[in-house]
Scaffold this motif. Structure first.
Motif, PDB file in Angstrom:
ATOM      1  N   PRO A   1       0.856  -1.542  -0.111  1.00  0.00           N
ATOM      2  CA  PRO A   1      -0.196  -0.494   0.148  1.00  0.00           C
ATOM      3  C   PRO A   1       0.580   1.097   0.313  1.00  0.00           C
ATOM      4  N   GLU A   2       1.921   1.547   0.825  1.00  0.00           N
ATOM      5  CA  GLU A   2       2.888   2.360   0.644  1.00  0.00           C
ATOM      6  C   GLU A   2       3.477   3.056  -0.591  1.00  0.00           C
ATOM      7  N   ASN A   3       3.171   2.324  -1.798  1.00  0.00           N
ATOM      8  CA  ASN A   3       3.705   2.274  -2.967  1.00  0.00           C
ATOM      9  C   ASN A   3       3.096   2.353  -3.868  1.00  0.00           C
ATOM     10  N   VAL A   4       1.384   2.290  -3.707  1.00  0.00           N
ATOM     11  CA  VAL A   4       1.241   2.444  -4.798  1.00  0.00           C
ATOM     12  C   VAL A   4       1.133   4.415  -5.254  1.00  0.00           C
ATOM     13  N   VAL A   5       1.226   3.812  -6.360  1.00  0.00           N
ATOM     14  CA  VAL A   5       1.682   5.842  -6.819  1.00  0.00           C
ATOM     15  C   VAL A   5      -0.257   6.045  -7.370  1.00  0.00           C
TER      16      VAL A   5
ATOM     17  N   THR B   1      -6.627  -4.489  -7.646  1.00  0.00           N
ATOM     18  CA  THR B   1      -5.953  -5.522  -6.751  1.00  0.00           C
ATOM     19  C   THR B   1      -5.684  -4.760  -5.720  1.00  0.00           C
ATOM     20  N   SER B   2      -4.495  -3.842  -6.751  1.00  0.00           N
ATOM     21  CA  SER B   2      -3.594  -2.746  -5.458  1.00  0.00           C
ATOM     22  C   SER B   2      -4.308  -1.411  -4.855  1.00  0.00           C
ATOM     23  N   LEU B   3      -5.256  -0.967  -5.467  1.00  0.00           N
ATOM     24  CA  LEU B   3      -5.869  -0.455  -5.316  1.00  0.00           C
ATOM     25  C   LEU B   3      -6.518  -0.801  -4.106  1.00  0.00           C
ATOM     26  N   SER B   4      -7.247  -1.648  -4.131  1.00  0.00           N
ATOM     27  CA  SER B   4      -8.454  -1.952  -3.311  1.00  0.00           C
ATOM     28  C   SER B   4      -7.833  -2.407  -1.917  1.00  0.00           C
ATOM     29  N   ARG B   5      -6.184  -2.936  -2.130  1.00  0.00           N
ATOM     30  CA  ARG B   5      -5.540  -2.823  -0.424  1.00  0.00           C
ATOM     31  C   ARG B   5      -5.183  -2.063  -0.111  1.00  0.00           C
ATOM     32  N   LEU B   6      -4.832  -0.741  -1.163  1.00  0.00           N
ATOM     33  CA  LEU B   6      -4.621   1.088  -0.110  1.00  0.00           C
ATOM     34  C   LEU B   6      -5.792   0.728   0.891  1.00  0.00           C
ATOM     35  N   VAL B   7      -7.046   1.229  -0.269  1.00  0.00           N
ATOM     36  CA  VAL B   7      -8.323   1.124   0.493  1.00  0.00           C
ATOM     37  C   VAL B   7      -8.313   0.200   1.761  1.00  0.00           C
ATOM     38  N   ALA B   8      -8.891  -0.153   1.684  1.00  0.00           N
ATOM     39  CA  ALA B   8      -8.576  -1.791   3.292  1.00  0.00           C
ATOM     40  C   ALA B   8      -7.401  -1.240   4.300  1.00  0.00           C
ATOM     41  N   HIS B   9      -6.082  -0.572   3.521  1.00  0.00           N
ATOM     42  CA  HIS B   9      -5.632  -0.524   4.605  1.00  0.00           C
ATOM     43  C   HIS B   9      -5.766   1.343   5.307  1.00  0.00           C
ATOM     44  N   THR B  10      -6.062   2.183   4.196  1.00  0.00           N
ATOM     45  CA  THR B  10      -6.662   3.474   4.921  1.00  0.00           C
ATOM     46  C   THR B  10      -8.138   3.044   5.588  1.00  0.00           C
ATOM     47  N   ALA B  11      -9.195   2.183   5.197  1.00  0.00           N
ATOM     48  CA  ALA B  11      -9.869   1.950   6.060  1.00  0.00           C
ATOM     49  C   ALA B  11      -9.712   1.756   7.653  1.00  0.00           C
TER      50      ALA B  11
ATOM     51  N   LEU C   1       7.171   7.028 -10.330  1.00  0.00           N
ATOM     52  CA  LEU C   1       7.188   5.120  -9.802  1.00  0.00           C
ATOM     53  C   LEU C   1       7.580   5.435 -10.576  1.00  0.00           C
ATOM     54  N   ALA C   2       8.127   5.533 -12.192  1.00  0.00           N
ATOM     55  CA  ALA C   2       9.439   4.935 -12.882  1.00  0.00           C
ATOM     56  C   ALA C   2      10.444   5.789 -11.910  1.00  0.00           C
ATOM     57  N   GLU C   3      10.815   6.550 -11.656  1.00  0.00           N
ATOM     58  CA  GLU C   3      11.830   7.196 -11.086  1.00  0.00           C
ATOM     59  C   GLU C   3      12.246   6.539  -9.544  1.00  0.00           C
TER      60      GLU C   3
END
Length: 371
Positions: free
Chosen positions: A11-15, A44-54, A212-214
């Motif tokens: 989650p901390e690396n979702v840009v 899936t990565s977005l869903s995990r990010l939102v779940a983490h935040t929630a 993200l690429a950098e």
């Protein structure tokens, strides 16, 4: 950042998903959201990010994949996740197990729908008043399998989730995602999510993609003369899709030599023509049989026409080309129906009254694999 090629990003690396995350979080008091977008675009990565935040916001969150062999396995997995939350829910799950049995055979005998209904009723009414949010990944995979097993089975599953959301408004929300669209379950499946917000998940903004690429170039230790220029070239070649950015940076890292911005398109060319298909691009061709059944060859021919055109094509022009090639697609109404489905499956994008490939990268891959 470390490379995560083909995996789920921490989650901390979702840009670049601030807007989508805020939109999903805002939807939770009203029942939740359904994430729509092509595979590999990061649902899936977005869903995990939102779940983490929630979770950090104090909501009770359950994350479970519906990519299971049976309804019973999904219910067992959901029960196991609920039981891990707290003592009260663990006690409710244990009571539920006594009522419905603990093994897949018992689940099937007790009617899986009733078991799922009862389990979620117990979880929602557990007594502490906090909203329960279910993040269910690959929900359409299970629904389609149930529909194929028994006509109406997939619809019943999706409509049960809808009824539970409505029966427990403000106390239960679902965030649904999957690699296939709801229209692949049945003609009626889309109506099961018309009560919740649709959140489109596509490429990220170009400046975010470059960032993200950098970060990935730094994390992978790729030597460059101008890292920002290389990152910009990576983002452009990948069409700002994080999945392809990961692959391009990984390919650059494997070179073991300094990388220049003008060399990035060559890495893309190599991936597209590589006989080992390291990016699994053939999936876009091979899934047609699964998506369209006996119509798959005709759909392949239809996509050939769009792939060979440098400009968007209208229906009448495509119909003339199909007829000149002896395609089984003969009627205009049938063609429009197929085009609409290809738009829903993210192969095509509409431009006024015409269509073109949604992704130039996938278009190039399609031309290469079709020879």
């Amino acid at each position: 950042m470390s490379l995560v090629v083909g995996g789920v990003v921490p989650p901390e690396n979702v840009v670049g998903r601030v807007r989508e995350q805020q939109e999903i979080l805002a939807s939770l008091p009203d029942g939740g959201a359904a994430l729509v977008g092509d595979r590999r675009h990061g649902k899936t990565s977005l869903s995990r990010l939102v779940a983490h935040t929630a979770r950090r916001q104090g909501l009770t969150v359950i994350s479970v994949s519906a990519e299971r062999q049976s309804y019973a396995e999904f219910i067992a997995a959901l029960a196991a996740e609920l039981g891990r939350l707290d003592t009260v829910l663990r006690q409710e799950v244990e009571r539920w197990k006594i009522a419905f049995g603990t093994g897949p055979v018992r689940f099937e005998r007790a009617r899986a729908e009733a078991a799922l209904d009862d389990l979620l009723q117990r979880a929602v009414t557990r007594g502490d008043g906090r909203p329960l949010v279910l993040f269910i990944d690959e929900v359409t995979v299970l629904a389609r399998n149930l529909e194929r097993e028994k006509s109406g089975g997939g619809d019943a599953f999706l409509h049960l989730l809808r009824r539970l959301r409505q029966d427990h408004a403000g106390r239960l929300a679902t965030v649904l995602s999957g690699s296939i669209g709801f229209h692949h379950v049945s003609a009626e499946a889309l109506s099961s999510v018309n009560d919740i917000r649709k959140v489109a998940v596509g490429p990220i903004r170009h400046d975010h993609a470059t960032y993200l690429a950098e970060c990935l170039l730094l994390g992978a230790g790729v030597p460059t003369a101008d890292r920002h220029a290389v990152a910009d070239s990576v983002a452009t070649a990948a069409e700002n899709v994080p999945y392809y950015i990961q692959h391009l940076v990984a390919a650059a890292a494997r070179l073991g030599e300094p990388v220049a911005a003008e060399g990035i398109p060559l890495l893309l060319d190599t991936a597209i023509t590589d006989p080992h298909d390291p990016w699994d691009l053939r999936h876009y061709r091979d899934r047609l049989r699964n998506y369209y059944g006996e119509d798959a060859p005709a759909i392949g021919g239809l996509l050939d026409i769009y792939a060979h055109s440098s400009t968007p094509l209208g229906v009448n022009a495509v119909l003339q080309l199909l007829q000149s090639e002896g395609s089984p697609i003969r009627a205009r109404e049938q063609l429009v129906s197929f085009v609409e489905r290809l738009e829903q499956d993210h192969y095509l994008r509409r431009h006024d009254d015409a269509d073109a490939f949604s992704s130039g990268l996938v278009r190039r891959a399609w031309l290469a694999m079709r020879r």
